[in-house]
Motif scaffolding. Structure first.
Motif, mmCIF file in Angstrom:
data_model
loop_
_atom_site.group_PDB
_atom_site.id
_atom_site.type_symbol
_atom_site.label_atom_id
_atom_site.label_comp_id
_atom_site.label_asym_id
_atom_site.label_seq_id
_atom_site.Cartn_x
_atom_site.Cartn_y
_atom_site.Cartn_z
ATOM 1 N N VAL A 559 0.833 -1.207 0.000
ATOM 2 C CA VAL A 559 0.000 0.000 0.000
ATOM 3 C C VAL A 559 0.861 1.247 0.000
ATOM 4 O O VAL A 559 0.455 2.305 -0.487
ATOM 5 N N PHE A 560 2.086 1.137 0.538
ATOM 6 C CA PHE A 560 2.982 2.301 0.568
ATOM 7 C C PHE A 560 3.398 2.739 -0.831
ATOM 8 O O PHE A 560 3.715 3.914 -1.059
ATOM 9 N N ALA A 561 3.397 1.783 -1.778
ATOM 10 C CA ALA A 561 3.839 2.119 -3.132
ATOM 11 C C ALA A 561 2.876 3.082 -3.823
ATOM 12 O O ALA A 561 3.263 3.759 -4.794
ATOM 13 N N SER A 562 1.621 3.164 -3.362
ATOM 14 C CA SER A 562 0.637 4.053 -3.995
ATOM 15 C C SER A 562 0.688 5.479 -3.462
ATOM 16 O O SER A 562 -0.011 6.363 -3.965
ATOM 17 N N LYS A 569 12.668 2.510 -3.393
ATOM 18 C CA LYS A 569 13.586 2.643 -2.266
ATOM 19 C C LYS A 569 12.873 3.211 -1.045
ATOM 20 O O LYS A 569 13.036 2.710 0.075
ATOM 21 N N ARG A 570 12.062 4.272 -1.234
ATOM 22 C CA ARG A 570 11.345 4.864 -0.102
ATOM 23 C C ARG A 570 10.275 3.914 0.441
ATOM 24 O O ARG A 570 9.972 3.923 1.634
ATOM 25 N N GLU A 571 9.703 3.092 -0.444
ATOM 26 C CA GLU A 571 8.711 2.110 0.014
ATOM 27 C C GLU A 571 9.340 1.140 1.011
ATOM 28 O O GLU A 571 8.745 0.838 2.065
ATOM 29 N N LYS A 572 10.552 0.677 0.723
ATOM 30 C CA LYS A 572 11.228 -0.245 1.634
ATOM 31 C C LYS A 572 11.526 0.422 2.969
ATOM 32 O O LYS A 572 11.416 -0.207 4.032
ATOM 33 N N ALA A 593 9.814 12.787 7.561
ATOM 34 C CA ALA A 593 10.876 13.545 6.894
ATOM 35 C C ALA A 593 12.253 13.008 7.266
ATOM 36 O O ALA A 593 13.149 12.898 6.424
ATOM 37 N N GLN A 594 12.426 12.668 8.549
ATOM 38 C CA GLN A 594 13.716 12.150 8.996
ATOM 39 C C GLN A 594 13.996 10.764 8.423
ATOM 40 O O GLN A 594 15.116 10.468 8.002
ATOM 41 N N ALA A 595 12.971 9.924 8.401
ATOM 42 C CA ALA A 595 13.167 8.567 7.899
ATOM 43 C C ALA A 595 13.511 8.557 6.421
ATOM 44 O O ALA A 595 14.375 7.795 5.978
ATOM 45 N N LEU A 596 12.817 9.416 5.644
ATOM 46 C CA LEU A 596 13.020 9.424 4.196
ATOM 47 C C LEU A 596 14.039 10.456 3.735
ATOM 48 O O LEU A 596 14.377 10.500 2.544
#
Length: 653
Positions: A559-562, A569-572, A593-596
């Motif tokens: 679901v994150f891919a949508s 890369k950000r999905e993982k 913001a920090q995670a990505l």
């Protein structure tokens, strides 16, 4: 079509559809029980079904139109089917095989008995020449590659005739022979090479495989890819060669392999008869017995070996079979009678127990006999409809009618995620797969609550059958104990349905009825218990397979891919950091913001999109809940409450 004139067409077609999906050999017989065709198959069901579908050739039409029955023998692998087909064709000379086979035997590998032996491929076997033979091998090209590989690994002689020489030949100079003809190698070292090759062919060649693997890696490291490829192909050939077949070998001693399979009082025995080193056929015998498993062999063997001429020198049996009296009978009474009749000594029959330490050949042969006996039991149960189990079940549970239609339920989930309810159907004691169903559960997604899951599945299934005035099952089997049974019973009462229910608890195989104070316990040999176990196991298999499919799909498309600004890369990163959509929607912009490592405005867009996706998911879930509540029916004036709570309260009434 010619087949429409055959009164046995439907029976033949049904036999094909019910054949197992394993490899094996099949025999077509005519009305006189004469074998008219022998064929091999990697998948018996697919191969036999092909005779009744598509545009068939004239030869196929003639075969089907002249056939009265189909028989098949399952094997452990396709190569055994090749060999068994060859033996049976030579034995029966079927009409429709005459122009299809060349009559050649399969090649073997021969190691000569000379002072410095050599090995080579041949189709001729001479049992008295002192040589060692290995095989036969259906894949001649694989055997060629295998022999070529051995020559690259072992520097043994290639020449057909061994003669003493003063100067070695070319093979010595290229490193493929140690030139025993010129005394460049002593006999002891040469013999060690030959013994290693024999060990490999006898299934003891792990060291040789390791040696070839090392040489392959060494060649690859030296960029000698051509040599590495040859060795790689040799390893593949070794794998095929080490698949020792049991259909044909060169142990000339006659022997039988006996195994059985049991379901309740039904027992099927299979005897594989090895004569002159070849498996020439398989005998199936159907009996009914109430003896314990370990006592069945003696009961069968006394009837099967009715005279001394039918006794082979060795009989291979399972290690768990009880043979105390049979061994005594064969070694004393029977042997003495045979001596009197033949006016002299006769070879004594020996019982050999097959254990985990037995040879691969004997283990594989006994397993093959056991699988054929199991397949025969499946056919017997299908033919008779398992009526003894149904009658016993009717009396045991005091059912109003014979439980011809049984529906079973099971729940599968992983930590509450992807909950699935399976519904399977048995008709007259056998699976009725066209009536299998599964339900994606909505009200318990993310929650571990098997009771609520059972209520939802039962509501959806039986409210629909009730609304459509469809036929109801004679019995519902729940995979679980008293809690699950009472939950489903509450749903049926709310729907105004009177369907008998039972639950089968896995730990002690206890049978539970609604609101019972204690379970029903049946003996291990009970036909009714065996049938309930089959239904329960099938519900579990079907539920687990659907749950695995959903997990695979979810893991493939997250679901994150949508979400906006989220690539692979950000999905993982999001999956690793937040795991679920709920956790992401509850996070702070700064965390995202920090995670990505993105700007705050991008993090805000991702967060808003995640919350919108979660809200949409919850709306769908709530709509499903409302629909289920409407199906069950809520009393007027009652305040809106959750579907799970409504059903829980109703089930406890």
């Amino acid at each position: 079509m010619l087949t429409t004139n055959n009164p046995n067409y439907e029976k033949l077609h049904e036999t094909a559809l019910k054949a197992p999906s394993s490899s094996g050999v099949y025999l077509w017989r005519n009305h006189e029980e004469t074998v008219i065709y022998v064929g091999k198959a990697k998948n018996l069901k697919n191969r036999l079904s092909s005779y009744f579908s598509g545009n068939r050739a004239i030869k196929t039409e003639l075969l089907v139109s002249n056939a009265a029955s189909i028989e098949y023998i399952t094997t452990s692998n396709e190569y055994e089917a090749f060999l068994l087909e060859n033996n049976l064709i030579k034995k029966y000379t079927p009409r429709y095989n005459i122009q299809l086979k060349d009559g050649k035997s399969y090649p073997v590998l021969k190691i000569t008995s000379e002072e410095f032996p050599r090995f080579y491929k041949t189709r001729q076997v001479h049992r008295n020449d002192g040589a060692a033979y290995f095989g036969p091998f259906p894949d001649a090209s694989a055997l060629d590659t295998f022999i070529d590989t051995l020559y690259k690994v072992y520097p043994v002689r290639h020449c057909r005739t061994f003669k003493k020489r003063e100067a070695p030949c070319m093979y010595y100079h290229i490193g493929q022979c140690k030139a025993p003809c010129c005394n460049k190698i002593d006999k002891q070292t040469y013999t060690e090479f030959i013994e290693e090759i024999k060990s490999l062919l006898e299934g003891k060649g792990d060291e040789t495989v390791t040696k070839i693997t090392a040489k392959m890696k060494e060649a690859a490291a030296a960029l000698n890819f051509e040599k590495a490829a040859r060795l790689r192909d040799g390893l593949r050939a070794l794998t095929i060669m080490q698949n020792q077949n049991i259909v044909e070998d060169f142990a000339s001693e006659d022997r039988d392999y006996i195994a059985h399979w049991r379901e309740g009082e039904l027992v099927s025995f299979t005897v594989l008869k090895i004569r002159d080193g070849k498996l020439l056929g398989r005998d199936n015998y159907r009996v009914e017995s109430m003896n314990e498993d370990n006592e069945l062999l003696e009961e069968f063997a006394r009837a099967y070996y009715e005279n001394e001429n039918s006794l082979p020198p060795k009989i291979f049996i399972d290690e768990n079979d009880d043979t105390e009296f049979l061994e005594q009978f064969l070694s004393t009474d029977w042997h003495r009678l045979a001596q009197i009749k033949n006016n002299g000594s006769v070879p004594q029959t020996i019982l050999e127990r097959v254990t985990s330490s037995s040879s691969r050949r004997d283990i594989a042969a006994l397993n093959m006999a056991r699988e054929n006996a199991k397949e025969d039991i499946i056919r017997r149960i299908r033919e008779r409809g398992d009526m003894p189990a149904l009658n016993e079940l009717k009396d045991l549970l005091a059912l109003p009618r014979l439980p011809e239609r049984i529906e079973g339920f099971d729940i599968a989930h992983i930590g509450g995620k992807f909950p699935v309810a399976s519904l399977i159907s048995f008709w007259k004691g056998n699976p009725d797969k066209k009536n299998y169903r599964y339900f994606r559960l909505k009200t318990t997604n993310g929650v571990i609550d098997d009771f609520a899951s059972m209520r939802e599945a039962a509501t959806r299934r039986y409210s629909r059958l009730s609304n459509e005035n469809a036929e109801l099952p004679d019995l519902i089997l729940i995979d679980g104990g008293i809690g699950q049974v009472n939950a489903v019973d509450g749903i049926l009462k709310m729907l105004g349905l009177d369907i008998p229910i039972a639950g089968l608890a896995k730990r002690d195989e206890e049978i539970w009825r609604p609101h019972a104070s204690k379970p029903i316990c049946l003996p291990r040999r009970s036909d009714a218990l065996r049938l309930l176990q089959r239904v329960r196991d099938e519900t579990h298999r079907f539920a687990t397979s659907r749950n695995q499919n959903l997990r695979t799909k979810e893991n493939t498309v997250s679901v994150f891919a949508s979400l906006p600004h989220v690539g692979e890369k950000r999905e993982k990163i999001l999956i690793k950091t937040f795991v679920t959509l709920e956790d992401l929607a509850a996070a702070q912009e700064a965390q995202i913001a920090q995670a990505l490592n993105v700007r705050s405005d991008i993090a805000t867009e991702i967060l808003l999109a995640a919350r919108a996706a979660l809200e949409k998911r919850n709306e769908t879930k709530n709509a499903k809940k409302a629909m289920f509540a409407a199906q069950v029916g809520s009393p007027s004036g009652e305040k809106e409450s959750s579907y799970a709570s409504d059903l829980a309260a109703a089930a406890l009434e």
